[in-house]
Design a protein around this motif. Structure first.
Motif, PDB file in Angstrom:
ATOM      1  N   TRP A 136       1.132  -4.827   2.295  1.00  0.00           N
ATOM      2  CA  TRP A 136      -0.310  -5.099   2.236  1.00  0.00           C
ATOM      3  C   TRP A 136      -0.462  -6.568   2.603  1.00  0.00           C
ATOM      4  O   TRP A 136      -0.217  -7.449   1.797  1.00  0.00           O
ATOM      5  CB  TRP A 136      -0.836  -4.800   0.852  1.00  0.00           C
TER       6      TRP A 136
ATOM      7  N   VAL B  95      -2.831   0.325  -4.014  1.00  0.00           N
ATOM      8  CA  VAL B  95      -2.698  -1.016  -3.425  1.00  0.00           C
ATOM      9  C   VAL B  95      -2.312  -1.921  -4.591  1.00  0.00           C
ATOM     10  O   VAL B  95      -2.985  -1.935  -5.623  1.00  0.00           O
ATOM     11  CB  VAL B  95      -3.977  -1.494  -2.687  1.00  0.00           C
TER      12      VAL B  95
ATOM     13  N   ASP C 280      -9.485  -3.092   2.749  1.00  0.00           N
ATOM     14  CA  ASP C 280      -8.119  -3.079   2.215  1.00  0.00           C
ATOM     15  C   ASP C 280      -7.702  -1.682   1.768  1.00  0.00           C
ATOM     16  O   ASP C 280      -6.526  -1.339   1.803  1.00  0.00           O
ATOM     17  CB  ASP C 280      -7.987  -4.030   1.012  1.00  0.00           C
TER      18      ASP C 280
ATOM     19  N   LYS D   5       0.877  -1.165   0.000  1.00  0.00           N
ATOM     20  CA  LYS D   5       0.000   0.000   0.000  1.00  0.00           C
ATOM     21  C   LYS D   5       0.916   1.217   0.000  1.00  0.00           C
ATOM     22  O   LYS D   5       1.913   1.237   0.727  1.00  0.00           O
ATOM     23  CB  LYS D   5      -0.862   0.041   1.258  1.00  0.00           C
TER      24      LYS D   5
END
Length: 122
Positions: free
Chosen positions: A36, A117, A53, A27
């Motif tokens: 992540w 992401v 997320d 991320k």
């Protein structure tokens, strides 16, 4: 505070400017980056990227969020995540990871408050 450039990408490895860490999935946001870890939210390739997320990156005040779906685009992005981002007023770009990194870096170079992401394998 600007969004850090993604310095390199190869299968299973990403490097972000300003960090010595090698990420598998990461991320990024203006001023930072981190692993992540899909286990935090129970994410799997399907149904894919959950609102949870992306929430952390959204809270960093991004205007645009780039989602890298993997080298073979195996990672899905369900409508619930896109709806969440739309409600937050975030411009979202969903791309194959190599294309996503190029898009993210181009936006960062233009001074856009961009976050991302990224999944660096399948």
């Amino acid at each position: 505070m600007s969004s850090p450039e993604i310095a390199s990408l190869s299968w299973g490895q990403m490097k972000v400017q300003g960090s010595t860490k090698i990420y598998k999935d990461c991320k990024v946001w203006p001023g930072g980056s981190r692993d992540w870890d899909w286990r935090e939210t129970g994410t799997e390739h399907s149904p894919g990227v959950q609102p949870a997320d992306v929430e952390e990156v959204v809270k960093k005040g991004v205007q645009t969020l780039v989602i890298g779906r993997g080298m073979s685009e195996a990672l899905k992005v369900p409508p619930s995540t896109l709806e969440y981002l739309e409600k937050q007023g975030i411009d979202v770009r969903v791309l194959q990871t190599e294309k996503a990194v190029k898009e993210y870096n181009a936006l960062a170079a233009q001074g856009v408050r961009v976050g991302g992401v990224f999944h660096s394998t399948c």
